[in-house]
Motif scaffolding. Structure first.
Motif, PDB file in Angstrom:
ATOM      1  N   GLU A 107       0.812  -1.214   0.000  1.00 60.22           N
ATOM      2  CA  GLU A 107       0.000   0.000   0.000  1.00 60.22           C
ATOM      3  C   GLU A 107       0.844   1.263   0.000  1.00 60.22           C
ATOM      4  OE1 GLU A 107      -3.244  -0.179   2.806  1.00 60.22           O
ATOM      5  OE2 GLU A 107      -3.662  -2.270   2.307  1.00 60.22           O
ATOM      6  N   ALA A 108       2.161   1.107  -0.204  1.00 61.72           N
ATOM      7  CA  ALA A 108       3.028   2.284  -0.349  1.00 61.72           C
ATOM      8  C   ALA A 108       3.231   2.626  -1.830  1.00 61.72           C
ATOM      9  CB  ALA A 108       4.377   2.019   0.311  1.00 61.72           C
ATOM     10  N   MET A 109       2.778   1.740  -2.718  1.00 60.84           N
ATOM     11  CA  MET A 109       3.062   1.889  -4.160  1.00 60.84           C
ATOM     12  C   MET A 109       2.004   2.722  -4.882  1.00 60.84           C
ATOM     13  SD  MET A 109       4.351  -1.949  -5.111  1.00 60.84           S
ATOM     14  CE  MET A 109       5.917  -2.581  -4.544  1.00 60.84           C
ATOM     15  N   VAL A 110       1.990   4.023  -4.589  1.00 58.48           N
ATOM     16  CA  VAL A 110       1.001   4.910  -5.210  1.00 58.48           C
ATOM     17  C   VAL A 110       1.193   4.948  -6.730  1.00 58.48           C
ATOM     18  CG1 VAL A 110       0.166   7.301  -5.346  1.00 58.48           C
ATOM     19  CG2 VAL A 110       0.775   6.318  -3.121  1.00 58.48           C
ATOM     20  N   ASP A 111       2.440   5.084  -7.178  1.00 59.00           N
ATOM     21  CA  ASP A 111       2.715   5.180  -8.624  1.00 59.00           C
ATOM     22  C   ASP A 111       2.252   3.936  -9.367  1.00 59.00           C
ATOM     23  OD1 ASP A 111       3.769   7.628  -8.161  1.00 59.00           O
ATOM     24  OD2 ASP A 111       5.873   7.040  -8.350  1.00 59.00           O
ATOM     25  N   LYS A 112       2.493   2.776  -8.766  1.00 58.58           N
ATOM     26  CA  LYS A 112       2.085   1.525  -9.419  1.00 58.58           C
ATOM     27  C   LYS A 112       0.558   1.454  -9.515  1.00 58.58           C
ATOM     28  CE  LYS A 112       2.942  -3.330  -9.854  1.00 58.58           C
ATOM     29  NZ  LYS A 112       3.726  -4.494  -9.460  1.00 58.58           N
ATOM     30  N   GLN A 113      -0.122   1.910  -8.465  1.00 62.13           N
ATOM     31  CA  GLN A 113      -1.584   1.899  -8.509  1.00 62.13           C
ATOM     32  C   GLN A 113      -2.105   2.822  -9.617  1.00 62.13           C
ATOM     33  OE1 GLN A 113      -4.144   3.909  -5.673  1.00 62.13           O
ATOM     34  NE2 GLN A 113      -5.306   2.032  -5.335  1.00 62.13           N
ATOM     35  N   ILE A 114      -1.470   3.983  -9.765  1.00 63.93           N
ATOM     36  CA  ILE A 114      -1.874   4.928 -10.819  1.00 63.93           C
ATOM     37  C   ILE A 114      -1.674   4.293 -12.196  1.00 63.93           C
ATOM     38  CG2 ILE A 114      -1.375   7.177 -11.877  1.00 63.93           C
ATOM     39  CD1 ILE A 114      -2.823   7.403  -9.177  1.00 63.93           C
ATOM     40  N   ASP A 115      -0.560   3.560 -12.368  1.00 57.29           N
ATOM     41  CA  ASP A 115      -0.305   2.847 -13.634  1.00 57.29           C
ATOM     42  C   ASP A 115      -1.404   1.812 -13.908  1.00 57.29           C
ATOM     43  OD1 ASP A 115       1.969   4.309 -14.005  1.00 57.29           O
ATOM     44  OD2 ASP A 115       3.363   2.737 -13.327  1.00 57.29           O
ATOM     45  N   MET A 116      -1.820   1.100 -12.852  1.00 54.68           N
ATOM     46  CA  MET A 116      -2.886   0.091 -13.000  1.00 54.68           C
ATOM     47  C   MET A 116      -4.207   0.745 -13.409  1.00 54.68           C
ATOM     48  SD  MET A 116      -2.227  -2.400  -9.730  1.00 54.68           S
ATOM     49  CE  MET A 116      -1.115  -3.802  -9.877  1.00 54.68           C
ATOM     50  N   LEU A 117      -4.493   1.898 -12.807  1.00 53.19           N
ATOM     51  CA  LEU A 117      -5.716   2.633 -13.143  1.00 53.19           C
ATOM     52  C   LEU A 117      -5.678   3.080 -14.606  1.00 53.19           C
ATOM     53  CD1 LEU A 117      -8.377   4.002 -12.268  1.00 53.19           C
ATOM     54  CD2 LEU A 117      -7.023   5.957 -11.492  1.00 53.19           C
ATOM     55  N   SER A 118      -4.524   3.572 -15.023  1.00 55.78           N
ATOM     56  CA  SER A 118      -4.348   4.022 -16.406  1.00 55.78           C
ATOM     57  C   SER A 118      -4.542   2.867 -17.393  1.00 55.78           C
ATOM     58  CB  SER A 118      -2.944   4.632 -16.562  1.00 55.78           C
ATOM     59  OG  SER A 118      -2.752   5.083 -17.870  1.00 55.78           O
ATOM     60  N   ALA A 119      -3.942   1.714 -17.066  1.00 59.26           N
ATOM     61  CA  ALA A 119      -4.058   0.529 -17.938  1.00 59.26           C
ATOM     62  C   ALA A 119      -5.497   0.032 -18.005  1.00 59.26           C
ATOM     63  CB  ALA A 119      -3.139  -0.577 -17.430  1.00 59.26           C
ATOM     64  N   ALA A 120      -6.201   0.082 -16.874  1.00 63.41           N
ATOM     65  CA  ALA A 120      -7.604  -0.366 -16.850  1.00 63.41           C
ATOM     66  C   ALA A 120      -8.478   0.555 -17.705  1.00 63.41           C
ATOM     67  CB  ALA A 120      -8.110  -0.408 -15.412  1.00 63.41           C
ATOM     68  N   LEU A 121      -8.242   1.853 -17.612  1.00 66.39           N
ATOM     69  CA  LEU A 121      -9.026   2.814 -18.404  1.00 66.39           C
ATOM     70  C   LEU A 121      -8.758   2.662 -19.895  1.00 66.39           C
ATOM     71  CD1 LEU A 121      -8.795   6.027 -16.169  1.00 66.39           C
ATOM     72  CD2 LEU A 121     -10.820   4.645 -16.616  1.00 66.39           C
ATOM     73  N   ALA A 122      -7.522   2.270 -20.237  1.00 61.74           N
ATOM     74  CA  ALA A 122      -7.154   2.086 -21.653  1.00 61.74           C
ATOM     75  C   ALA A 122      -7.952   0.953 -22.301  1.00 61.74           C
ATOM     76  CB  ALA A 122      -5.660   1.815 -21.767  1.00 61.74           C
ATOM     77  N   LYS A 123      -8.486   0.048 -21.455  1.00 61.19           N
ATOM     78  CA  LYS A 123      -9.292  -1.067 -21.991  1.00 61.19           C
ATOM     79  C   LYS A 123     -10.749  -0.654 -22.245  1.00 61.19           C
ATOM     80  CE  LYS A 123      -6.430  -4.520 -19.662  1.00 61.19           C
ATOM     81  NZ  LYS A 123      -6.323  -5.363 -18.465  1.00 61.19           N
ATOM     82  N   LYS A 124     -11.029   0.631 -22.009  1.00 60.75           N
ATOM     83  CA  LYS A 124     -12.385   1.169 -22.223  1.00 60.75           C
ATOM     84  C   LYS A 124     -13.470   0.340 -21.519  1.00 60.75           C
ATOM     85  CE  LYS A 124     -11.368   3.614 -26.500  1.00 60.75           C
ATOM     86  NZ  LYS A 124      -9.918   3.560 -26.365  1.00 60.75           N
ATOM     87  N   PRO A 125     -13.359   0.230 -20.182  1.00 67.45           N
ATOM     88  CA  PRO A 125     -14.349  -0.561 -19.448  1.00 67.45           C
ATOM     89  C   PRO A 125     -15.712   0.138 -19.426  1.00 67.45           C
ATOM     90  CG  PRO A 125     -12.960   0.635 -17.903  1.00 67.45           C
ATOM     91  CD  PRO A 125     -12.405   0.898 -19.275  1.00 67.45           C
ATOM     92  N   ALA A 126     -16.756  -0.617 -19.059  1.00 67.15           N
ATOM     93  CA  ALA A 126     -18.090  -0.032 -18.924  1.00 67.15           C
ATOM     94  C   ALA A 126     -18.139   0.910 -17.717  1.00 67.15           C
ATOM     95  CB  ALA A 126     -19.121  -1.142 -18.757  1.00 67.15           C
ATOM     96  N   ALA A 127     -17.502   0.490 -16.634  1.00 67.47           N
ATOM     97  CA  ALA A 127     -17.405   1.282 -15.401  1.00 67.47           C
ATOM     98  C   ALA A 127     -16.129   0.831 -14.703  1.00 67.47           C
ATOM     99  CB  ALA A 127     -18.620   1.044 -14.506  1.00 67.47           C
ATOM    100  N   ILE A 128     -15.752   1.536 -13.635  1.00 67.64           N
ATOM    101  CA  ILE A 128     -14.514   1.151 -12.935  1.00 67.64           C
ATOM    102  C   ILE A 128     -14.681   1.380 -11.436  1.00 67.64           C
ATOM    103  CG2 ILE A 128     -13.384   3.433 -13.166  1.00 67.64           C
ATOM    104  CD1 ILE A 128     -10.787   1.762 -13.846  1.00 67.64           C
ATOM    105  N   GLY A 129     -14.109   0.463 -10.632  1.00 61.96           N
ATOM    106  CA  GLY A 129     -14.075   0.617  -9.178  1.00 61.96           C
ATOM    107  C   GLY A 129     -12.669   0.999  -8.759  1.00 61.96           C
TER     108      GLY A 129
END
Length: 312
Positions: free
Chosen positions: A67-89
Protein backbone atom coordinates in the motif's frame (compact mmCIF):
# COMPACT_ATOMS: atom_id res chain seq x y z
CA UNK A 1 -25.37 12.93 -16.88
CA UNK A 2 -28.94 12.36 -18.02
CA UNK A 3 -30.65 9.03 -18.29
CA UNK A 4 -30.54 8.92 -22.07
CA UNK A 5 -26.76 9.42 -22.09
CA UNK A 6 -26.34 6.70 -19.48
CA UNK A 7 -28.45 4.32 -21.51
CA UNK A 8 -26.43 5.15 -24.62
CA UNK A 9 -23.27 4.44 -22.61
CA UNK A 10 -24.73 1.15 -21.41
CA UNK A 11 -25.48 0.14 -24.99
CA UNK A 12 -22.00 1.14 -26.09
CA UNK A 13 -20.53 -0.90 -23.24
CA UNK A 14 -22.10 -4.03 -24.59
CA UNK A 15 -25.24 -4.21 -22.50
CA UNK A 16 -27.31 -3.88 -25.66
CA UNK A 17 -26.00 -6.95 -27.45
CA UNK A 18 -28.63 -9.54 -28.27
CA UNK A 19 -29.04 -12.42 -25.82
CA UNK A 20 -29.26 -11.96 -22.05
CA UNK A 21 -26.13 -13.76 -20.77
CA UNK A 22 -24.00 -12.71 -23.74
CA UNK A 23 -24.86 -9.04 -23.33
CA UNK A 24 -24.05 -8.89 -19.62
CA UNK A 25 -20.81 -10.88 -19.78
CA UNK A 26 -19.47 -8.24 -22.16
CA UNK A 27 -19.92 -5.59 -19.47
CA UNK A 28 -16.38 -5.25 -18.10
CA UNK A 29 -15.82 -3.59 -14.69
CA UNK A 30 -12.22 -3.59 -13.41
CA UNK A 31 -11.62 -2.92 -9.69
CA UNK A 32 -8.31 -1.34 -8.69
CA UNK A 33 -7.73 -1.89 -4.97
CA UNK A 34 -5.05 -0.59 -2.62
CA UNK A 35 -3.16 -3.86 -2.49
CA UNK A 36 -3.14 -7.59 -1.96
CA UNK A 37 -1.01 -7.82 1.18
CA UNK A 38 -3.94 -8.04 3.60
CA UNK A 39 -6.73 -10.59 3.86
CA UNK A 40 -9.10 -7.62 3.85
CA UNK A 41 -8.58 -7.17 0.09
CA UNK A 42 -9.12 -10.85 -0.59
CA UNK A 43 -12.48 -10.53 1.18
CA UNK A 44 -13.37 -7.42 -0.89
CA UNK A 45 -12.48 -9.39 -4.03
CA UNK A 46 -14.73 -12.24 -2.92
CA UNK A 47 -17.67 -9.82 -2.56
CA UNK A 48 -16.99 -8.28 -5.98
CA UNK A 49 -16.98 -11.73 -7.58
CA UNK A 50 -20.28 -12.62 -5.86
CA UNK A 51 -21.90 -9.50 -7.33
CA UNK A 52 -20.37 -10.17 -10.76
CA UNK A 53 -21.94 -13.65 -10.77
CA UNK A 54 -25.31 -12.30 -9.61
CA UNK A 55 -25.42 -9.45 -12.12
CA UNK A 56 -23.69 -11.43 -14.90
CA UNK A 57 -20.89 -8.96 -15.55
CA UNK A 58 -17.14 -9.48 -15.89
CA UNK A 59 -14.88 -8.08 -13.17
CA UNK A 60 -11.15 -8.11 -12.61
CA UNK A 61 -9.55 -7.26 -9.26
CA UNK A 62 -5.98 -6.07 -8.82
CA UNK A 63 -3.80 -3.89 -6.65
CA UNK A 64 -0.11 -3.18 -6.05
CA UNK A 65 2.00 -5.50 -3.87
CA UNK A 66 2.06 -2.99 -1.01
CA UNK A 67 0.00 0.00 0.00
CA UNK A 68 3.03 2.28 -0.35
CA UNK A 69 3.06 1.89 -4.16
CA UNK A 70 1.00 4.91 -5.21
CA UNK A 71 2.71 5.18 -8.62
CA UNK A 72 2.08 1.52 -9.42
CA UNK A 73 -1.58 1.90 -8.51
CA UNK A 74 -1.87 4.93 -10.82
CA UNK A 75 -0.31 2.85 -13.63
CA UNK A 76 -2.89 0.09 -13.00
CA UNK A 77 -5.72 2.63 -13.14
CA UNK A 78 -4.35 4.02 -16.41
CA UNK A 79 -4.06 0.53 -17.94
CA UNK A 80 -7.60 -0.37 -16.85
CA UNK A 81 -9.03 2.81 -18.40
CA UNK A 82 -7.15 2.09 -21.65
CA UNK A 83 -9.29 -1.07 -21.99
CA UNK A 84 -12.39 1.17 -22.22
CA UNK A 85 -14.35 -0.56 -19.45
CA UNK A 86 -18.09 -0.03 -18.92
CA UNK A 87 -17.41 1.28 -15.40
CA UNK A 88 -14.51 1.15 -12.94
CA UNK A 89 -14.08 0.62 -9.18
CA UNK A 90 -11.20 2.44 -7.48
CA UNK A 91 -9.81 2.45 -3.90
CA UNK A 92 -7.33 5.32 -3.81
CA UNK A 93 -3.98 5.05 -2.04
CA UNK A 94 -3.54 8.78 -2.57
CA UNK A 95 -6.85 10.61 -2.61
CA UNK A 96 -5.49 13.41 -4.81
CA UNK A 97 -2.90 11.76 -7.10
CA UNK A 98 -5.53 9.91 -9.13
CA UNK A 99 -7.68 12.98 -9.91
CA UNK A 100 -6.36 13.59 -13.48
CA UNK A 101 -7.09 9.98 -14.51
CA UNK A 102 -10.50 10.04 -12.86
CA UNK A 103 -11.34 13.20 -14.81
CA UNK A 104 -10.28 11.36 -17.95
CA UNK A 105 -12.71 8.54 -17.05
CA UNK A 106 -15.45 11.11 -16.49
CA UNK A 107 -14.78 12.71 -19.89
CA UNK A 108 -15.04 9.25 -21.49
CA UNK A 109 -18.38 8.75 -19.66
CA UNK A 110 -17.03 5.79 -17.66
CA UNK A 111 -18.76 5.79 -14.24
CA UNK A 112 -16.25 5.64 -11.37
CA UNK A 113 -17.28 3.86 -8.16
CA UNK A 114 -14.94 4.64 -5.27
CA UNK A 115 -14.61 1.88 -2.67
CA UNK A 116 -13.04 1.57 0.77
CA UNK A 117 -11.23 4.88 0.39
CA UNK A 118 -12.87 7.89 -1.20
CA UNK A 119 -11.09 10.48 -3.32
CA UNK A 120 -10.93 14.26 -3.02
CA UNK A 121 -12.98 14.70 -6.15
CA UNK A 122 -16.59 14.84 -7.27
CA UNK A 123 -15.91 12.35 -10.10
CA UNK A 124 -17.04 9.13 -8.34
CA UNK A 125 -20.77 8.61 -8.69
CA UNK A 126 -20.76 6.97 -5.25
CA UNK A 127 -18.36 5.57 -2.62
CA UNK A 128 -18.90 2.16 -0.98
CA UNK A 129 -17.17 2.51 2.34
CA UNK A 130 -17.14 2.22 6.11
CA UNK A 131 -17.85 5.39 8.09
CA UNK A 132 -14.21 5.38 9.20
CA UNK A 133 -14.47 8.46 11.42
CA UNK A 134 -17.37 6.97 13.40
CA UNK A 135 -15.63 3.57 13.59
CA UNK A 136 -12.37 5.11 14.87
CA UNK A 137 -14.35 7.20 17.39
CA UNK A 138 -15.79 3.93 18.73
CA UNK A 139 -12.22 2.56 18.98
CA UNK A 140 -11.28 5.67 20.99
CA UNK A 141 -14.19 5.16 23.38
CA UNK A 142 -13.24 1.49 23.84
CA UNK A 143 -9.61 2.48 24.51
CA UNK A 144 -10.74 5.04 27.10
CA UNK A 145 -12.87 2.46 28.88
CA UNK A 146 -10.00 -0.04 29.00
CA UNK A 147 -7.36 2.38 30.38
CA UNK A 148 -9.51 4.02 33.06
CA UNK A 149 -10.18 7.12 30.93
CA UNK A 150 -6.78 8.69 31.61
CA UNK A 151 -3.13 8.33 30.62
CA UNK A 152 -1.00 8.33 27.48
CA UNK A 153 -1.90 6.65 24.18
CA UNK A 154 -0.46 6.57 20.65
CA UNK A 155 -1.53 5.65 17.13
CA UNK A 156 0.13 3.60 14.39
CA UNK A 157 -1.66 4.47 11.15
CA UNK A 158 -1.18 3.04 7.65
CA UNK A 159 -0.78 6.41 5.87
CA UNK A 160 -1.71 10.08 5.81
CA UNK A 161 -2.66 10.23 2.11
CA UNK A 162 -5.63 7.87 1.77
CA UNK A 163 -9.10 8.79 2.95
CA UNK A 164 -9.14 5.78 5.32
CA UNK A 165 -5.82 6.73 6.91
CA UNK A 166 -6.88 10.34 7.42
CA UNK A 167 -10.40 9.52 8.66
CA UNK A 168 -9.35 6.79 11.10
CA UNK A 169 -6.61 8.96 12.56
CA UNK A 170 -8.89 12.00 12.86
CA UNK A 171 -11.87 9.98 14.11
CA UNK A 172 -9.79 8.57 16.97
CA UNK A 173 -7.89 11.77 17.82
CA UNK A 174 -10.95 14.03 17.71
CA UNK A 175 -13.02 11.70 19.89
CA UNK A 176 -10.27 11.54 22.53
CA UNK A 177 -9.98 15.35 22.54
CA UNK A 178 -13.75 15.89 22.67
CA UNK A 179 -14.80 13.18 25.14
CA UNK A 180 -11.74 12.04 27.09
CA UNK A 181 -9.81 15.11 28.32
CA UNK A 182 -7.61 13.14 30.73
CA UNK A 183 -6.15 11.04 27.91
CA UNK A 184 -3.12 12.46 26.12
CA UNK A 185 -2.17 11.37 22.59
CA UNK A 186 1.63 11.44 22.68
CA UNK A 187 2.45 10.19 19.17
CA UNK A 188 0.97 9.39 15.75
CA UNK A 189 3.24 7.41 13.42
CA UNK A 190 2.74 5.99 9.91
CA UNK A 191 3.89 2.50 8.89
CA UNK A 192 2.43 2.07 5.37
CA UNK A 193 0.28 -0.81 6.65
CA UNK A 194 3.46 -2.90 6.72
CA UNK A 195 3.76 -5.28 9.68
CA UNK A 196 7.56 -5.10 9.97
CA UNK A 197 7.71 -1.31 9.67
CA UNK A 198 4.83 -0.95 12.15
CA UNK A 199 6.63 -3.31 14.57
CA UNK A 200 9.73 -1.09 14.54
CA UNK A 201 7.64 2.08 14.92
CA UNK A 202 5.83 0.55 17.90
CA UNK A 203 9.11 -0.38 19.58
CA UNK A 204 10.39 3.19 19.21
CA UNK A 205 7.12 4.65 20.56
CA UNK A 206 7.25 2.32 23.58
CA UNK A 207 10.90 3.20 24.22
CA UNK A 208 10.13 6.94 24.09
CA UNK A 209 7.04 6.70 26.32
CA UNK A 210 7.55 4.40 29.34
CA UNK A 211 4.14 5.33 30.80
CA UNK A 212 2.19 4.61 27.61
CA UNK A 213 -1.07 2.76 28.32
CA UNK A 214 -2.39 1.94 24.86
CA UNK A 215 -1.92 1.99 21.08
CA UNK A 216 -4.52 2.04 18.30
CA UNK A 217 -3.41 0.24 15.11
CA UNK A 218 -5.50 1.72 12.28
CA UNK A 219 -5.49 -1.21 9.84
CA UNK A 220 -4.62 -4.91 9.71
CA UNK A 221 -0.87 -4.53 9.11
CA UNK A 222 -0.53 -1.65 11.58
CA UNK A 223 -2.36 -3.56 14.32
CA UNK A 224 -0.27 -6.72 13.93
CA UNK A 225 2.87 -4.57 13.99
CA UNK A 226 1.72 -3.07 17.30
CA UNK A 227 1.10 -6.54 18.76
CA UNK A 228 4.54 -7.72 17.65
CA UNK A 229 6.27 -4.56 18.91
CA UNK A 230 4.67 -4.86 22.35
CA UNK A 231 5.57 -8.55 22.54
CA UNK A 232 9.20 -7.97 21.51
CA UNK A 233 9.63 -5.22 24.11
CA UNK A 234 7.69 -7.24 26.71
CA UNK A 235 5.38 -4.26 27.37
CA UNK A 236 1.84 -4.82 28.62
CA UNK A 237 -0.36 -2.21 26.93
CA UNK A 238 -3.95 -2.04 25.68
CA UNK A 239 -3.97 -2.66 21.92
CA UNK A 240 -6.97 -1.93 19.73
CA UNK A 241 -6.92 -2.93 16.09
CA UNK A 242 -8.88 -2.39 12.89
CA UNK A 243 -10.00 -4.99 10.33
CA UNK A 244 -9.74 -8.73 10.84
CA UNK A 245 -7.51 -11.55 9.55
CA UNK A 246 -6.23 -14.65 11.30
CA UNK A 247 -3.43 -12.91 13.20
CA UNK A 248 -5.72 -10.28 14.72
CA UNK A 249 -8.33 -12.86 15.66
CA UNK A 250 -5.63 -15.00 17.29
CA UNK A 251 -4.24 -11.94 19.13
CA UNK A 252 -7.71 -11.15 20.50
CA UNK A 253 -8.29 -14.74 21.60
CA UNK A 254 -4.89 -14.85 23.34
CA UNK A 255 -5.46 -11.52 25.08
CA UNK A 256 -2.57 -9.76 23.30
CA UNK A 257 -5.11 -7.44 21.65
CA UNK A 258 -8.14 -6.11 23.53
CA UNK A 259 -10.40 -5.96 20.48
CA UNK A 260 -10.80 -4.41 17.06
CA UNK A 261 -13.18 -2.71 14.67
CA UNK A 262 -14.19 -4.89 11.74
CA UNK A 263 -15.53 -3.57 8.50
CA UNK A 264 -17.71 -5.54 6.08
CA UNK A 265 -15.21 -6.17 3.25
CA UNK A 266 -17.34 -8.70 1.37
CA UNK A 267 -20.14 -6.13 1.47
CA UNK A 268 -17.81 -3.39 0.19
CA UNK A 269 -16.83 -5.52 -2.83
CA UNK A 270 -20.42 -6.54 -3.54
CA UNK A 271 -21.83 -3.01 -3.25
CA UNK A 272 -19.09 -1.60 -5.52
CA UNK A 273 -20.00 -3.89 -8.41
CA UNK A 274 -23.72 -3.54 -7.73
CA UNK A 275 -23.37 0.28 -7.81
CA UNK A 276 -21.50 0.09 -11.14
CA UNK A 277 -24.33 -1.96 -12.65
CA UNK A 278 -26.92 0.49 -11.30
CA UNK A 279 -24.97 3.48 -12.66
CA UNK A 280 -24.92 1.86 -16.12
CA UNK A 281 -28.68 1.47 -15.96
CA UNK A 282 -29.08 5.14 -15.13
CA UNK A 283 -30.24 4.58 -11.55
CA UNK A 284 -29.63 7.36 -9.02
CA UNK A 285 -27.09 6.42 -6.37
CA UNK A 286 -26.44 7.93 -2.92
CA UNK A 287 -23.13 9.81 -2.54
CA UNK A 288 -22.06 7.30 0.15
CA UNK A 289 -23.01 3.63 0.47
CA UNK A 290 -22.37 2.94 4.16
CA UNK A 291 -21.33 -0.71 4.50
CA UNK A 292 -21.23 -0.74 8.31
CA UNK A 293 -18.75 -1.64 11.08
CA UNK A 294 -18.68 -3.62 14.35
CA UNK A 295 -16.59 -3.79 17.52
CA UNK A 296 -15.45 -7.30 18.35
CA UNK A 297 -13.47 -8.81 21.20
CA UNK A 298 -13.19 -12.15 22.94
CA UNK A 299 -16.76 -11.87 24.27
CA UNK A 300 -18.53 -11.62 20.89
CA UNK A 301 -16.08 -12.95 18.29
CA UNK A 302 -18.18 -16.10 17.89
CA UNK A 303 -21.50 -14.22 17.59
CA UNK A 304 -22.97 -15.17 14.16
CA UNK A 305 -23.51 -11.51 13.22
CA UNK A 306 -19.85 -10.71 13.97
CA UNK A 307 -18.43 -13.95 12.55
CA UNK A 308 -20.14 -13.16 9.24
CA UNK A 309 -17.98 -10.03 8.73
CA UNK A 310 -14.68 -11.47 10.01
CA UNK A 311 -12.25 -13.16 7.65
CA UNK A 312 -8.98 -15.07 7.76
Amino acid sequence: MNKRNLLTLALAAGLGLAGGAAQAQDTYIPLISKGFQHQFWQAVKQGAEQAAAQYKVKVTFEGPETEAMVDKQIDMLSAALAKKPAAIGFAALDSQAATPLLKKAQAAKIPVIAFDSGVDSDVPVTTATTDNKAAAALAADKMAGLIGDEGEVALVVHDQTSRTGIDRRDGFVNQIKAKHPKIKIVDVQYGAGDQLKSTEITKSILQAHPKLKGIFGANEGSAIGVVNGARETKRKIVIIGYDSGKQQKDAIMSGAMAGAITQNPVGIGFKTVEAAVKALKGEKLPKIIDTGFYWYDKSNIADPKIAAVLYD
